[in-house]
Design a protein around this motif. Structure first.
Motif: not given
Length: 352
Positions: A234-240, A295-300, A305-306, A342-343
């Protein structure tokens, strides 16, 4: 610590220490927020990451072997291919290691997740591109890409060691990890050569993997497996996502396009994706086919987080970048408050 080392160089670490580490991490890989076939496939995927660590530490796999044997998982899906290939580096793969057979049915991706996938595509389309500007990329190497990516990472840290991982080509997914060393533990990046275009590799290594290394540098909690991995991704995708806004604002048009490409890829590789988001067509990832939660967490995850209140450097950069993208901010307003929670962590998977 930020130095190139040889894969397999474990220093003076004893075989017993590697055994203890591998056994404990093998158990940690089983503590996933899922059940049934999804949990089995997720555990096997995690064991592949532990096996990579075993290979880097000198190819002592007996600690992991004991965990795998006790778990009794017979079929692990595509992740078992990597697990078995890495284990084969230490000799004949034991018969009790799971094969790549179908572990069974898993729950479909939820309706709200698909809705968010559509909103992510809208967000990407709404990001305005600034006047094209030149850029300085530095060296096209693992160290060079990580240094370059620091400009897009809110809290860059250089507390890691890089080891060459060419021997593991085709066997690696997650390249960042925390490994034991004679003085305690160290953060390691396994540098594996990739054939993608340079800017795509810079996004993957300099921004995404770099964000993971930054987290390892400041956190002592679990980040590599289970619910901890969901938080890390979640953090790394938020950085992206923030990097996309910043790159577009600063006229780094080609970089912004690759960042957008990466975000849409996370939609297209979702289990059950049927093309409902046209911009995300053409991507696939068989290994995630039995892992809808991950897989869903990369989007949700990044939007959860943001969109949450925060005073971190990440949140500050997010707000500043979003202020200059009013159409994207409108999409975010529709996302905020609707992101699935998140689960919760669950006990380790039962033997199958």
């Amino acid at each position: 610590m930020n130095a190139i080392g040889r894969a397999g160089a474990g220093g003076a670490l004893s075989r017993d220490a590697v055994h203890v580490w591998a056994a404990s991490r093998g158990v940690a890989a089983m503590a996933v927020p899922a059940s049934g076939a999804e949990a089995a496939a997720w555990a096997v995927r995690g064991w592949a990451e532990v096996a990579l660590g075993c290979a880097v530490l000198g190819r002592a796999f007996d600690g992991l072997d004991g965990v795998v044997r006790s778990a009794g998982i017979r079929h692990g899906g595509p992740g078992a291919v990597r697990l078995r290939a890495l284990r084969a580096l230490g000799g004949t793969v034991p018969a009790y290691y799971p094969d790549a057979g179908d572990p069974g049915p898993v729950a479909p991706v939820g309706v709200e997740v698909w809705r968010l996938c559509g909103l992510l595509a809208e967000f990407c389309d709404a990001v305005p591109m600034g006047v094209p500007a030149g850029s300085s990329r530095g060296r096209d190497s693992a160290r060079g890409q990580l240094r370059w990516g620091e400009r897009y990472r809110p809290e860059p840290a250089r507390r890691y060691r890089i080891v060459r991982g060419d021997a593991y080509a085709g066997m690696v997914w997650r390249t960042w990890m925390r490994l034991p060393c004679p003085g305690g533990s160290e953060n390691v990046l396994v540098a594996v050569g990739r054939k993608e275009p340079e800017l795509q590799r810079r996004v993957w290594l300099g921004i995404h993997e770099g964000a993971h290394l930054d987290q390892l540098a400041v956190g002592e909690g679990e980040l590599e497996f289970g619910a901890g991995l969901l938080a890390a991704e979640s953090y790394a995708m938020a950085v992206e996502i923030v990097a996309l806004l910043e790159a577009a604002r600063d006229g780094q048009v080609e970089l912004a396009r690759w960042l957008r490409h990466g975000l849409l890829e996370r939609v297209g590789r979702m289990p059950g994706f049927d093309g409902q988001v046209p911009a995300a067509r053409g991507f696939r990832s068989p290994e995630l086919g039995w892992l809808p939660t991950l897989a869903s967490t990369y989007v949700t995850g990044p939007f959860a987080l943001l969109c949450a209140p925060g005073t971190t450097p990440l949140h500050a950069r997010w707000r500043a970048a979003l202020a200059g993208a009013p159409r994207a901010a409108e999409v975010v307003a529709r996302i905020s408050g609707t992101v699935p929670a998140p689960p919760l962590p669950r006990p380790p998977v039962p033997a199958r």
